[in-house]
Write a protein that holds these residues in place. Structure first.
Motif, PDB file in Angstrom:
ATOM      1  N   PRO A   1     -68.570 -30.321  -3.480  1.00  0.00           N
ATOM      2  CA  PRO A   1     -68.261 -29.943  -2.105  1.00  0.00           C
ATOM      3  C   PRO A   1     -66.854 -29.336  -2.062  1.00  0.00           C
ATOM      4  N   PRO A   2     -66.641 -28.363  -1.179  1.00  0.00           N
ATOM      5  CA  PRO A   2     -65.332 -27.692  -1.148  1.00  0.00           C
ATOM      6  C   PRO A   2     -64.168 -28.661  -0.945  1.00  0.00           C
ATOM      7  N   GLY A   3     -64.406 -29.721  -0.175  1.00  0.00           N
ATOM      8  CA  GLY A   3     -63.330 -30.668   0.088  1.00  0.00           C
ATOM      9  C   GLY A   3     -62.804 -31.334  -1.166  1.00  0.00           C
ATOM     10  N   GLU A   4     -63.683 -31.521  -2.123  1.00  0.00           N
ATOM     11  CA  GLU A   4     -63.254 -32.146  -3.372  1.00  0.00           C
ATOM     12  C   GLU A   4     -62.297 -31.236  -4.130  1.00  0.00           C
ATOM     13  N   VAL A   5     -62.569 -29.950  -4.083  1.00  0.00           N
ATOM     14  CA  VAL A   5     -61.711 -28.965  -4.742  1.00  0.00           C
ATOM     15  C   VAL A   5     -60.379 -28.844  -3.994  1.00  0.00           C
ATOM     16  N   ILE A   6     -60.462 -28.869  -2.686  1.00  0.00           N
ATOM     17  CA  ILE A   6     -59.239 -28.786  -1.876  1.00  0.00           C
ATOM     18  C   ILE A   6     -58.357 -30.013  -2.121  1.00  0.00           C
ATOM     19  N   ARG A   7     -58.973 -31.170  -2.274  1.00  0.00           N
ATOM     20  CA  ARG A   7     -58.197 -32.382  -2.539  1.00  0.00           C
ATOM     21  C   ARG A   7     -57.524 -32.318  -3.901  1.00  0.00           C
ATOM     22  N   ALA A   8     -58.251 -31.813  -4.882  1.00  0.00           N
ATOM     23  CA  ALA A   8     -57.695 -31.707  -6.233  1.00  0.00           C
ATOM     24  C   ALA A   8     -56.578 -30.661  -6.301  1.00  0.00           C
ATOM     25  N   TRP A   9     -56.570 -29.774  -5.354  1.00  0.00           N
ATOM     26  CA  TRP A   9     -55.520 -28.753  -5.278  1.00  0.00           C
ATOM     27  C   TRP A   9     -54.165 -29.410  -5.023  1.00  0.00           C
ATOM     28  N   GLY A  10     -54.219 -30.547  -4.338  1.00  0.00           N
ATOM     29  CA  GLY A  10     -52.985 -31.293  -4.087  1.00  0.00           C
ATOM     30  C   GLY A  10     -51.984 -30.500  -3.270  1.00  0.00           C
ATOM     31  N   ARG A  11     -50.760 -30.502  -3.713  1.00  0.00           N
ATOM     32  CA  ARG A  11     -49.684 -29.871  -2.971  1.00  0.00           C
ATOM     33  C   ARG A  11     -49.279 -28.531  -3.571  1.00  0.00           C
ATOM     34  N   LEU A  12     -50.229 -27.829  -4.137  1.00  0.00           N
ATOM     35  CA  LEU A  12     -49.900 -26.512  -4.703  1.00  0.00           C
ATOM     36  C   LEU A  12     -49.594 -25.485  -3.626  1.00  0.00           C
ATOM     37  N   GLY A  13     -50.045 -25.754  -2.393  1.00  0.00           N
ATOM     38  CA  GLY A  13     -49.776 -24.813  -1.313  1.00  0.00           C
ATOM     39  C   GLY A  13     -50.877 -23.786  -1.128  1.00  0.00           C
ATOM     40  N   TYR A  14     -50.900 -23.184   0.071  1.00  0.00           N
ATOM     41  CA  TYR A  14     -51.944 -22.220   0.410  1.00  0.00           C
ATOM     42  C   TYR A  14     -53.319 -22.748   0.029  1.00  0.00           C
TER      43      TYR A  14
END
Length: 258
Positions: A31-44
């Motif tokens: 799910p996209p949210g899992e990828v967004i969470r793993a993105w962490g604080r990279l920004g954008y």
DNA sequence: GACCCGTGGCG
DNA sequence: TCGCCAAGGGT
């Protein structure tokens, strides 16, 4: 990940990602949210969403293999002229003008004789970069890496290491006496009180909890003093939903998109 | 072309 | 301290 983000900050996250999702198909299942969470604080965080979309497009349109064709790369979400050229050149050994901020700065100095390139890529820059490209694809690809590394490690924005530069004797800017940047000062991005700060705070709150958050719970996570007006937080939340970065749930609850 | 989109480190 | 800058892209 590297778009507008320093290598040193990307590296640890990138290592986690390639271990967790070795192939586009692996990420496409999430799910996209899992990828967004793993993105962490990279920004954008939109870059995380588009990377996930690109993984799905690669599965749908290219049988799960990253395409080597420049036009097909360019058609993927989040892939623009720079990234398409960089992948085609670095990964597939093709001949493309790779114009990132480092390369633009090197050409501005070494060839054009000015300290900084224009605010946005100009047609003149594209022509210059294309004209300097070696004819053989393999040599062009190596040239592209070399110029980028020169810009990243030697011909840096702040304090260029001209003493250790292999082309300092031919550098037009150097030969002209290293004249300082003329023209309008490049615009910095405001931060305090902007929608970006509020959006960032909302996303940080949603990344932190695995459970959906209510409207009031989101309020707590946003710095009160930062809000310009009472409606700003709601507008930002609506914008995040519009962007596909937040999923609204019944009962005024919100979570990362599932 | 102008504007919007995060975050953190460094001189 | 604080403005600048970082492997840009989309609208």
């Amino acid at each position: 990940m590297l778009q507008q983000t320093p290598v040193s900050r990307v590296l640890p996250i990138w290592r986690e990602w390639v271990q967790r999702w070795p192939e586009p198909a692996d990420m496409a299942k999430e799910p996209p949210g899992e990828v967004i969470r793993a993105w962490g604080r990279l920004g954008y965080p939109r870059r995380a969403l588009r990377l996930h979309q690109a993984a799905q497009a690669i599965v749908d349109r290219h049988d799960g293999a990253v395409p080597s064709d420049h036009a097909e790369l360019l058609a993927l979400p989040g892939i623009g002229s720079y990234t398409a050229a960089a992948v085609a050149s670095f990964a597939f050994g093709q001949r493309h003008a790779v114009l990132d901020t480092n390369v633009r700065r090197v050409f501005a100095r070494a060839v054009t004789g000015i300290e900084y390139p224009p605010p946005a890529v100009t047609s003149a820059e594209t022509r210059l970069a294309t004209g300097l490209l070696p004819q053989q694809p393999a040599r062009a690809a190596r040239w592209a890496v070399a110029v980028m590394e020169l810009g990243a490690l030697v011909c840096t924005a702040r304090s260029p290491k001209c003493a250790g530069c292999p082309v300092s004797s031919q550098c037009a800017w150097r030969l002209a006496g290293s004249p300082p940047h003329t023209g309008p000062a490049r615009k910095g991005q405001a931060w305090a009180g902007t929608d970006r700060q509020i959006r960032g705070a909302l996303m940080a709150a949603l990344r932190k909890s695995r459970d959906p958050l209510s409207h009031p719970q989101l309020v707590i996570e946003v710095p009160d003093g930062a809000l310009r007006d009472p409606g700003q937080r709601s507008r930002c939340l609506a914008g995040l939903i519009e962007d596909g970065l937040v999923e609204p749930l019944p009962g005024d609850h919100y979570q990362l998109p599932g």
